[in-house]
Design a protein around this motif. Structure first.
Motif, PDB file in Angstrom:
ATOM      1  N   PHE A   1       0.830  -1.205   0.000  1.00 49.49           N
ATOM      2  CA  PHE A   1       0.000   0.000   0.000  1.00 49.49           C
ATOM      3  C   PHE A   1       0.864   1.255   0.000  1.00 49.49           C
ATOM      4  O   PHE A   1       0.597   2.197  -0.741  1.00 49.49           O
TER       5      PHE A   1
ATOM      6  N   ILE B   1       2.322   1.779  -3.430  1.00 51.14           N
ATOM      7  CA  ILE B   1       1.357   2.320  -4.391  1.00 51.14           C
ATOM      8  C   ILE B   1       1.210   3.823  -4.190  1.00 51.14           C
ATOM      9  O   ILE B   1       1.203   4.618  -5.129  1.00 51.14           O
ATOM     10  N   PHE B   2       1.101   4.185  -2.915  1.00 52.98           N
ATOM     11  CA  PHE B   2       1.008   5.579  -2.514  1.00 52.98           C
ATOM     12  C   PHE B   2       2.183   6.378  -3.081  1.00 52.98           C
ATOM     13  O   PHE B   2       2.014   7.416  -3.711  1.00 52.98           O
TER      14      PHE B   2
ATOM     15  N   ALA C   1       2.029   6.833  -6.815  1.00 50.73           N
ATOM     16  CA  ALA C   1       1.122   7.894  -7.239  1.00 50.73           C
ATOM     17  C   ALA C   1       1.794   9.251  -7.102  1.00 50.73           C
ATOM     18  O   ALA C   1       1.695  10.100  -7.994  1.00 50.73           O
TER      19      ALA C   1
ATOM     20  N   LEU D   1       4.228   9.685  -9.858  1.00 57.75           N
ATOM     21  CA  LEU D   1       3.566   9.953 -11.133  1.00 57.75           C
ATOM     22  C   LEU D   1       3.150  11.405 -11.223  1.00 57.75           C
ATOM     23  O   LEU D   1       3.375  12.072 -12.241  1.00 57.75           O
TER      24      LEU D   1
ATOM     25  N   PHE E   1      -8.266  13.207  -6.755  1.00 55.11           N
ATOM     26  CA  PHE E   1      -7.021  12.752  -6.136  1.00 55.11           C
ATOM     27  C   PHE E   1      -7.132  12.850  -4.620  1.00 55.11           C
ATOM     28  O   PHE E   1      -6.751  11.930  -3.892  1.00 55.11           O
TER      29      PHE E   1
ATOM     30  N   PHE F   1      -6.940   9.728  -2.141  1.00 55.45           N
ATOM     31  CA  PHE F   1      -5.860   9.815  -1.146  1.00 55.45           C
ATOM     32  C   PHE F   1      -6.407   9.569   0.253  1.00 55.45           C
ATOM     33  O   PHE F   1      -5.899   8.755   1.017  1.00 55.45           O
TER      34      PHE F   1
ATOM     35  N   LEU G   1      -7.606   5.946   0.741  1.00 57.71           N
ATOM     36  CA  LEU G   1      -6.477   5.012   0.887  1.00 57.71           C
ATOM     37  C   LEU G   1      -5.828   5.147   2.263  1.00 57.71           C
ATOM     38  O   LEU G   1      -5.400   4.179   2.863  1.00 57.71           O
ATOM     39  N   LEU G   2      -5.812   6.372   2.768  1.00 58.39           N
ATOM     40  CA  LEU G   2      -5.098   6.589   4.022  1.00 58.39           C
ATOM     41  C   LEU G   2      -5.970   6.310   5.235  1.00 58.39           C
ATOM     42  O   LEU G   2      -5.511   5.740   6.222  1.00 58.39           O
TER      43      LEU G   2
ATOM     44  N   LYS H   1      -9.733   0.476   0.598  1.00 54.10           N
ATOM     45  CA  LYS H   1      -8.407   1.030   0.310  1.00 54.10           C
ATOM     46  C   LYS H   1      -8.046   0.821  -1.153  1.00 54.10           C
ATOM     47  O   LYS H   1      -7.522   1.717  -1.813  1.00 54.10           O
TER      48      LYS H   1
ATOM     49  N   MET I   1      -7.339   3.607  -3.996  1.00 50.58           N
ATOM     50  CA  MET I   1      -6.135   3.603  -4.838  1.00 50.58           C
ATOM     51  C   MET I   1      -6.498   3.757  -6.312  1.00 50.58           C
ATOM     52  O   MET I   1      -5.882   4.530  -7.045  1.00 50.58           O
TER      53      MET I   1
ATOM     54  N   MET J   1      -7.536   7.313  -7.074  1.00 52.73           N
ATOM     55  CA  MET J   1      -6.353   8.169  -7.134  1.00 52.73           C
ATOM     56  C   MET J   1      -5.657   8.042  -8.484  1.00 52.73           C
ATOM     57  O   MET J   1      -5.306   9.042  -9.118  1.00 52.73           O
ATOM     58  N   ASP J   2      -5.499   6.800  -8.942  1.00 52.17           N
ATOM     59  CA  ASP J   2      -4.843   6.595 -10.240  1.00 52.17           C
ATOM     60  C   ASP J   2      -5.661   7.227 -11.358  1.00 52.17           C
ATOM     61  O   ASP J   2      -5.126   7.892 -12.234  1.00 52.17           O
TER      62      ASP J   2
END
Lengths: 463, 121
Positions: free
Chosen positions: A147, A150-151, A154, A157, B17, B21, B24-25, B33, B37, B40-41
């Motif tokens: 995780f 991945i964070f 990002a 990117l 985003f 974010f 996910l956090l 999660k 993700m 976000m992508d």
């Protein structure tokens, strides 16, 4: 072209291992493939230095990756059977070969997009070699690692996209950023910095490292700690010095943050290492501290600091690989994982404990070992950059290193505990690669100046 | 403020985003999660796709002897970045889902405990 030959050897042999599904074939093929690619990398480095020293940083680190990877894999052939299930062994070796080839890709190529793909690939593979051991805490640690990776990807990117908008090119050699918007440039640099710091476990972002490196099989720990986290840092160095240019980065006022976080990591990692009860967790926290040294050198922003960082990347790689492999031999031979169980173990496993002691001396920075040379470089760089307080941080960190490395060695050799006997007798020939790593520590410590001269040469052409 | 409405694609991608974010956090559930993700992508891909599009221009496929000049075509690089990013994101999602299945087998839950991201083991 030689780099493609290297990739060809590594990827082909990893595919062959997956299809053959035979353990002894996997061991032999992966060792041979890494040995061959190490030879190829030496040719790559020689031709790069002869053509243009500017480009020699990537190939030099490729040699380091493949050589240390070769020794780690060679040593793993005698201990891996006791650490992971036999049906997972072939796939494990193929994952390691792919991981090392993707690391070579990160340090060799100059294109941000290509490097981004290799970074993603190495994030998968690195968390996969943590979870190869089918146990509860491995899945937990691997998930955490995945995780956060991945964070970080990002973030990389986003930073890369902003950088591409500003520079108009993806090749870091062709970037001209002097006339672009300084605020956007700062955002881009901060995003990339956070991404790289997360991946390479700089102090506030280190939370995944002790779990992942502590619970993984010791071969994986050695590869993760000695090689994987270094690849991202080399990419960061190349981006600072080739892409942005050091003058521009100094204008962005981010390097002092690097310096302070590195100094914090040096103290914090060492203090937490003292508090650990598990041997491998202790070594993992020591990695957090050593990553702090590397960022400290980058944060100084001087050529001397950069030489010290790159030298420390190599020095720490050799030492930490040797340390984790010795710990792995201790654990798979006696089953002792806790530090307090190690009293008197020096009589049962004399060679392994002797190598552990050498590594401990190198980590503390005793003369004749490679760690001393590295710390000497850092001290010189700190003095020449007028940052005298860093000498204090270096000294305190070295003393703290002594507090957690030395008692284990002393108690192992001198404690009165005759009950320790190895439960499993490992093949003695598996000791050879670890011994080679130990000899490398001493040789580089005594005659390390040609390597430093080479690095100085490369760094001067980089700037 | 007006700029936010004029460049609404960029604004939306930044908001997305932020949403991804924080999911996910902050969320404990592993499936959430993974969804975060993905959001976000996708926000980054949206940003890139918007930046790569210039209205009135064509895809840069040059046939033999018919070259319309540089102003006629868009830059193909952002599109390439988006495609690469999508492939990576799909792989990452599949890998993470497989991992979550294993995690469920070992722990009998999909939630992470409180100090998952806080301290070492």
């Amino acid at each position: 072209m030689i780099i493609y030959l290297m990739f060809f050897i590594l990827v082909l042999s990893s595919t062959a291992i997956v299809f053959k599904k035979d353990i002894s074939f996997a061991k032999l093929t992966s060792t041979l493939a890494l040995g061959l690619s190490a030879i190829a990398a030496v040719f790559l480095m020689v031709s790069a230095i002869r053509e243009d020293g500017f480009q020699a940083l990537g190939p030099l680190i490729c040699v380091f990756f493949t050589l240390i990877g070769f020794l780690i894999i060679w040593s793993s052939t005698s201990t891996i059977d006791y650490e992971i299930e036999s049906r997972r062994i072939p796939i494990y070796y193929s994952l390691i070969l792919l991981l090392i080839s993707s690391l070579c890709g990160i340090v060799f190529f100059n294109n941000i997009l290509l490097v981004f793909i290799f970074i993603e690939l190495s994030a998968f593979l690195a968390s996969a070699i943590v979870m190869i051991k089918n146990a509860q805490e491995n899945y937990r640690a691997g998930l955490k690692y995945l995780f956060l990776s991945i964070f970080a990807s990002a973030f990389l990117l986003v930073g890369g996209v902003i950088l591409y908008r500003l520079a108009g090119t993806l090749n870091i050699q062709e970037m001209i950023l002097v006339n672009s918007n300084i605020n956007l440039l700062r955002y881009s640099f901060i995003f990339i910095f956070i991404g790289v710091a997360l991946k390479s476990a700089l102090f506030p972002f280190h939370i995944w490292l002790p779990d992942a490196h502590g619970s993984a099989p010791s071969t994986s720990s050695a590869i993760l700690s000695a090689l994987v986290i270094k690849g991202y840092i080399i990419f960061f160095i190349k981006l600072i010095y080739i892409g942005f240019g050091i003058e521009l980065v100094k204008d962005l006022d981010i390097l002092p943050i690097n310096l302070v976080l590195g100094a914090c990591a040096m103290i914090y990692g060492s203090v937490l290492a003292i508090l650990q009860k598990n041997l491998k967790n202790m070594i993992a926290y020591s990695s957090v501290a050593q990553i702090g040294y590397i960022y400290l050198g980058i944060g100084l922003g001087t050529p001397l600091g950069l030489v010290a960082s790159i030298f420390h990347i190599i020095a720490h790689g050799i030492t930490k690989a040797c340390l984790f492999l010795s710990a792995g031999r201790i654990i798979s031979s006696t089953g002792c994982k806790e530090i307090k169980e190690l009293n008197g173990i020096g009589k049962a496993l004399p060679v392994t404990m002797f190598l552990y002691t050498i590594c401990g001396f190198s980590m503390i920075g005793i003369p004749l070992f490679v760690g001393f040379l590295s710390k000497w470089n850092f001290a010189q760089a700190a003095i020449s950059a007028d940052n005298i307080w860093l000498i204090l941080v270096l000294t305190v960190s070295s003393l703290l290193n002594g507090i957690y490395y030395l008692p284990i060695a002393i108690k192992a050799f001198f404690a009165e505990d005759e009950s320790k006997r190895p439960k499993i007798l490992l093949e003695p020939k598996g000791q050879l690669p670890v011994t080679i790593l130990g000899v490398l520590i001493i040789i580089t410590g005594i005659v390390g100046s040609p390597l430093i001269d080479l690095l100085t040469n490369i760094v001067q052409r980089l700037i | 403020m007006e700029n936010l409405f004029i460049n609404y694609y960029e604004s939306i991608s930044i908001i997305l985003f932020g949403i991804g974010f924080s999911i996910l956090l902050l969320h404990r559930n592993l499936i959430r999660k993974i969804i975060g993700m993905n959001i976000m992508d996708v926000s980054i891909f949206l940003y890139l796709a918007v930046k790569g599009y210039i209205s009135g221009r064509e895809v840069p496929i040059v046939e033999e002897n018919i070259h319309m000049g540089l102003d006629y075509y868009i830059n193909p690089l952002p599109g390439g970045l988006v495609l690469t990013g999508i492939v990576v994101s799909v792989c990452m999602t599949a890998f993470a889902l497989g991992l979550v299945k294993k995690y469920y087998e070992k722990y009998q839950t999909l939630d992470l405990d409180d100090d998952f991201f806080r301290k070492g083991s």
